[in-house]
Enzyme design. Structure first.
Site, PDB file in Angstrom:
ATOM      1  N   GLY A 125       0.829  -1.259  -0.024  1.00 15.03           N
ATOM      2  CA  GLY A 125       0.107  -0.052  -0.185  1.00 15.03           C
ATOM      3  C   GLY A 125       0.920   1.341   0.117  1.00 15.03           C
ATOM      4  O   GLY A 125       1.945   1.291  -0.731  1.00 15.03           O
ATOM      5  N   ILE A 143       2.630   2.964   2.318  1.00 21.73           N
ATOM      6  CA  ILE A 143       4.089   2.712   3.248  1.00 21.73           C
ATOM      7  C   ILE A 143       4.686   1.703   2.148  1.00 21.73           C
ATOM      8  O   ILE A 143       5.963   2.128   2.023  1.00 21.73           O
ATOM      9  CB  ILE A 143       3.762   2.499   4.544  1.00 21.73           C
ATOM     10  CG1 ILE A 143       3.169   3.183   5.233  1.00 21.73           C
ATOM     11  CG2 ILE A 143       5.286   2.281   5.092  1.00 21.73           C
ATOM     12  CD1 ILE A 143       2.937   2.961   6.941  1.00 21.73           C
ATOM     13  N   ARG A 160      -5.824   4.110  17.001  1.00 19.25           N
ATOM     14  CA  ARG A 160      -5.142   2.810  16.405  1.00 19.25           C
ATOM     15  C   ARG A 160      -5.575   1.325  16.905  1.00 19.25           C
ATOM     16  O   ARG A 160      -5.814   0.595  16.233  1.00 19.25           O
ATOM     17  CB  ARG A 160      -3.507   2.907  16.750  1.00 19.25           C
ATOM     18  CG  ARG A 160      -2.751   4.094  15.963  1.00 19.25           C
ATOM     19  CD  ARG A 160      -1.617   4.125  16.644  1.00 19.25           C
ATOM     20  NE  ARG A 160      -0.823   5.421  16.045  1.00 19.25           N
ATOM     21  CZ  ARG A 160      -0.718   6.450  16.700  1.00 19.25           C
ATOM     22  NH1 ARG A 160      -1.404   6.663  17.924  1.00 19.25           N
ATOM     23  NH2 ARG A 160      -0.093   7.495  16.169  1.00 19.25           N
ATOM     24  N   ASN A 165      -6.954  -6.167  11.669  1.00 23.03           N
ATOM     25  CA  ASN A 165      -5.253  -6.110  11.453  1.00 23.03           C
ATOM     26  C   ASN A 165      -4.512  -7.546  12.337  1.00 23.03           C
ATOM     27  O   ASN A 165      -3.640  -7.924  11.691  1.00 23.03           O
ATOM     28  CB  ASN A 165      -4.448  -5.237  12.069  1.00 23.03           C
ATOM     29  CG  ASN A 165      -4.660  -3.930  11.070  1.00 23.03           C
ATOM     30  OD1 ASN A 165      -5.348  -4.222   9.768  1.00 23.03           O
ATOM     31  ND2 ASN A 165      -4.141  -2.795  11.221  1.00 23.03           N
ATOM     32  N   SER A 220       2.556  -2.214  10.998  1.00 21.43           N
ATOM     33  CA  SER A 220       1.107  -2.357  10.916  1.00 21.43           C
ATOM     34  C   SER A 220       0.595  -1.877  12.480  1.00 21.43           C
ATOM     35  O   SER A 220       1.357  -2.260  13.542  1.00 21.43           O
ATOM     36  CB  SER A 220       0.525  -3.639  10.623  1.00 21.43           C
ATOM     37  OG  SER A 220       1.190  -4.225   9.701  1.00 21.43           O
ATOM     38  N   ASN A 221      -0.360  -1.287  12.594  1.00 18.47           N
ATOM     39  CA  ASN A 221      -0.955  -0.928  13.855  1.00 18.47           C
ATOM     40  C   ASN A 221      -2.278  -1.858  14.131  1.00 18.47           C
ATOM     41  O   ASN A 221      -2.675  -2.344  13.369  1.00 18.47           O
ATOM     42  CB  ASN A 221      -1.666   0.503  13.827  1.00 18.47           C
ATOM     43  CG  ASN A 221      -0.748   1.427  14.145  1.00 18.47           C
ATOM     44  OD1 ASN A 221       0.175   1.334  14.836  1.00 18.47           O
ATOM     45  ND2 ASN A 221      -0.710   2.817  13.055  1.00 18.47           N
ATOM     46  N   HIS A 232       2.959   2.864  21.098  1.00 25.67           N
ATOM     47  CA  HIS A 232       2.630   3.660  20.202  1.00 25.67           C
ATOM     48  C   HIS A 232       1.163   4.222  20.216  1.00 25.67           C
ATOM     49  O   HIS A 232       0.381   3.436  19.358  1.00 25.67           O
ATOM     50  CB  HIS A 232       3.168   2.873  18.776  1.00 25.67           C
ATOM     51  CG  HIS A 232       2.885   4.064  17.328  1.00 25.67           C
ATOM     52  ND1 HIS A 232       3.555   5.019  17.450  1.00 25.67           N
ATOM     53  CD2 HIS A 232       2.187   3.763  16.449  1.00 25.67           C
ATOM     54  CE1 HIS A 232       3.173   5.628  16.477  1.00 25.67           C
ATOM     55  NE2 HIS A 232       2.283   4.964  15.620  1.00 25.67           N
TER      56      HIS A 232
HETATM   57  P1  A3D Z   1      -2.439   0.742   3.149  1.00 23.01           P
HETATM   58  O1  A3D Z   1      -2.034   1.882   1.991  1.00 23.01           O
HETATM   59  O2  A3D Z   1      -3.886   0.597   2.991  1.00 23.01           O
HETATM   60  O3  A3D Z   1      -1.538  -0.479   2.559  1.00 23.01           O
HETATM   61  C1  A3D Z   1      -1.785  -1.658   3.391  1.00 23.01           C
HETATM   62  C2  A3D Z   1      -1.648  -2.662   2.492  1.00 23.01           C
HETATM   63  O4  A3D Z   1      -1.960  -4.061   2.853  1.00 23.01           O
HETATM   64  C3  A3D Z   1      -3.022  -2.671   1.062  1.00 23.01           C
HETATM   65  O5  A3D Z   1      -2.237  -2.789   0.146  1.00 23.01           O
HETATM   66  C4  A3D Z   1      -3.526  -4.163   1.451  1.00 23.01           C
HETATM   67  O6  A3D Z   1      -3.948  -4.675   0.202  1.00 23.01           O
HETATM   68  C5  A3D Z   1      -2.562  -5.028   2.377  1.00 23.01           C
HETATM   69  N1  A3D Z   1      -2.789  -6.126   2.851  1.00 23.01           N
HETATM   70  C6  A3D Z   1      -4.188  -6.286   3.448  1.00 23.01           C
HETATM   71  N2  A3D Z   1      -4.331  -7.489   3.703  1.00 23.01           N
HETATM   72  C7  A3D Z   1      -3.271  -8.127   3.467  1.00 23.01           C
HETATM   73  C8  A3D Z   1      -2.526  -9.394   3.755  1.00 23.01           C
HETATM   74  N3  A3D Z   1      -3.226 -10.325   4.249  1.00 23.01           N
HETATM   75  N4  A3D Z   1      -1.461  -9.800   3.415  1.00 23.01           N
HETATM   76  C9  A3D Z   1      -0.799  -8.791   2.590  1.00 23.01           C
HETATM   77  N5  A3D Z   1      -0.941  -7.742   2.550  1.00 23.01           N
HETATM   78  C10 A3D Z   1      -2.286  -7.300   2.873  1.00 23.01           C
HETATM   79  O7  A3D Z   1      -1.844   1.335   4.499  1.00 23.01           O
HETATM   80  P2  A3D Z   1      -0.422   2.078   4.747  1.00 23.01           P
HETATM   81  O8  A3D Z   1       0.566   1.580   4.020  1.00 23.01           O
HETATM   82  O9  A3D Z   1      -0.713   3.345   4.883  1.00 23.01           O
HETATM   83  O10 A3D Z   1      -0.450   1.482   6.371  1.00 23.01           O
HETATM   84  C11 A3D Z   1      -0.092   0.212   6.860  1.00 23.01           C
HETATM   85  C12 A3D Z   1      -0.247   0.034   8.170  1.00 23.01           C
HETATM   86  O11 A3D Z   1       0.820   0.709   8.813  1.00 23.01           O
HETATM   87  C13 A3D Z   1      -1.464   0.273   8.829  1.00 23.01           C
HETATM   88  O12 A3D Z   1      -1.776  -0.754   9.810  1.00 23.01           O
HETATM   89  C14 A3D Z   1      -1.280   1.702   9.537  1.00 23.01           C
HETATM   90  O13 A3D Z   1      -2.142   1.915  10.821  1.00 23.01           O
HETATM   91  C15 A3D Z   1       0.209   1.463   9.819  1.00 23.01           C
HETATM   92  N6  A3D Z   1       0.820   2.626  10.374  1.00 23.01           N
HETATM   93  C16 A3D Z   1       1.988   2.661  11.402  1.00 23.01           C
HETATM   94  C17 A3D Z   1       2.580   3.587  11.600  1.00 23.01           C
HETATM   95  C18 A3D Z   1       3.581   3.510  12.785  1.00 23.01           C
HETATM   96  O14 A3D Z   1       4.391   4.395  12.963  1.00 23.01           O
HETATM   97  C19 A3D Z   1       3.623   2.325  13.542  1.00 23.01           C
HETATM   98  C20 A3D Z   1       2.420   4.938  10.983  1.00 23.01           C
HETATM   99  C21 A3D Z   1       1.591   4.964   9.952  1.00 23.01           C
HETATM  100  C22 A3D Z   1       0.891   3.988   9.639  1.00 23.01           C
END
Ligand code: A3D
Length: 321
Positions: free
Chosen positions: A12, A14, A89, A96, A120-121, A176
């Site tokens: 996605g 990140i 979160r 998640n 992931s959160n 976090h």
């Molecule tokens: P996003 O752009 O939605 O990407 C997540 C990806 O995960 C998507 O492309 C989905 O298709 C994929 N996905 C879903 N299920 C599965 C699976 N079973 N196996 C493999 N891939 C799958 O989200 P993002 O990239 O913006 O954020 C990702 C995560 O990071 C989220 O949980 C956020 O809350 C977390 N996050 C954490 C921080 C920290 O500092 C800890 C900061 C920002 C975001």
């Protein structure tokens, strides 16, 4: 020396930025995995097509099958839903956790020797779950949160003081979430305490404290501030950069001291939980945890944050994870 292989689980927002940063820094070959067909293939193709312009020479591959991550040295996990405005979160826990369980099973089968960084959160719970399901050694499983929270804190201090952020050192410990603990007493500008700089600026200790309290509060809520502005998801540039700092320290054995969600065996009076603490990251993963001396107020803030992590982990276990 053979190039390192890095698997990114989650293609996605990140995951995409992680791929681009790894390529630009030539940290290793990347396999970007997602369950959505063609998405990781499209992103890696797009980024690879910038290789001539950016001048990088690594292999980037999109994948929908875990077998493609075989032999990875490092795995960075972002699979899972991000927050939308109004969500905490912790609201992401059930969705998640299901995703993290399947990811842990896939990584365990195909990259059993990898070091793993989770983003992931809700972060602390997801790291706990990954380690439990995979059975990986605790020092090889960690979470990224503190590098970002500390960078946010440092950025606000730099803006307030009008001094380059490169000279600001500030750390955020704990879970976090809203209970995270920005360490005010240790925050410094090349060794000079930030509080001293603020008192010099305002010539008034009460005003300096008020300004610092506001920066601490903004740091705690910084993720939500971005979510509110973006409306469709959460921060992704800064979380990716933060994970890359950790990844580089591991892949290049830099032994940087970075705030890391790491497993504690009694350090900071915490036993058997993953919590954000200063850790030395090198080729073996979390190589050392550096115990700081905390005053009563700091220890109590950390205890409060640890209690929030424990309660979320217990909720997760009650739900059968
Ligand atoms: P996003 O752009 O939605 O990407 C997540 C990806 O995960 C998507 O492309 C989905 O298709 C994929 N996905 C879903 N299920 C599965 C699976 N079973 N196996 C493999 N891939 C799958 O989200 P993002 O990239 O913006 O954020 C990702 C995560 O990071 C989220 O949980 C956020 O809350 C977390 N996050 C954490 C921080 C920290 O500092 C800890 C900061 C920002 C975001």
């Amino acid at each position: 020396m053979a190039r390192k292989k890095i698997a990114l689980i989650g293609g996605g927002q990140i995951g995409g930025v992680l791929t681009q940063l790894i390529a630009q820094k030539q940290l290793g070959d990347v396999v970007l995995f997602d369950i959505v067909e063609d998405l990781p293939q499209g992103k890696t193709l797009d980024i690879a097509e910038a290789s001539r312009v950016d001048g990088f020479d690594v292999n980037l591959k999109g994948a929908n099958e875990y077998k493609d991550i075989a032999g990875s040295d490092l795995v960075i996990i972002t699979a899972g839903l991000p927050r939308k405005p109004g969500m905490s979160r912790d609201d992401l826990l059930v969705t998640n956790a299901k995703i993290m369980k399947s990811v842990a099973e896939g990584v365990k089968e195909f990259a059993p020797n990898a070091i793993v960084i989770i983003i992931s959160n809700p972060l602390d719970a997801m790291v706990t779950l990954f380690q439990k399901v995979s059975g990986f050694p605790t020092h090889k499983v960690m979470g990224q949160a503190g590098v970002l929270d500390s960078s946010r804190f440092s950025t606000f201090i730099a803006w307030e003081l009008g001094i380059s952020v490169k000279d600001i050192n500030a750390m955020v410990l704990g879970g976090h979430g809203d209970t995270m603990v920005p360490l005010v007493r240790y925050a410094n500008v090349n060794g000079v305490p930030v509080m001293e700089m603020l008192e010099r600026k305002y010539k008034d200790a009460a005003k300096a404290k008020e300004v610092m309290d506001a920066m601490v509060q903004r740091t705690k809520m910084a993720g939500g501030e971005v979510v509110k502005l973006l409306k469709t998801g959460s921060a992704f540039y800064s979380p990716a950069s933060s994970a890359i700092a950790m990844a580089a320290s591991i892949l290049l054995d830099e032994k940087r001291l970075l705030p890391t969600c790491a497993y504690l065996n009694g350090e900071f009076s915490v036993d058997g939980y993953y919590v954000g603490v200063p850790a030395v990251l090198g080729e073996n993963g979390v190589e050392r945890i550096i115990e700081l001396s905390l005053d009563a107020e700091e220890q109590s803030a950390l205890d409060n944050s640890v209690a929030a992590v424990k309660s979320l982990v217990e909720d997760m276990e009650r739900l059968g994870f």
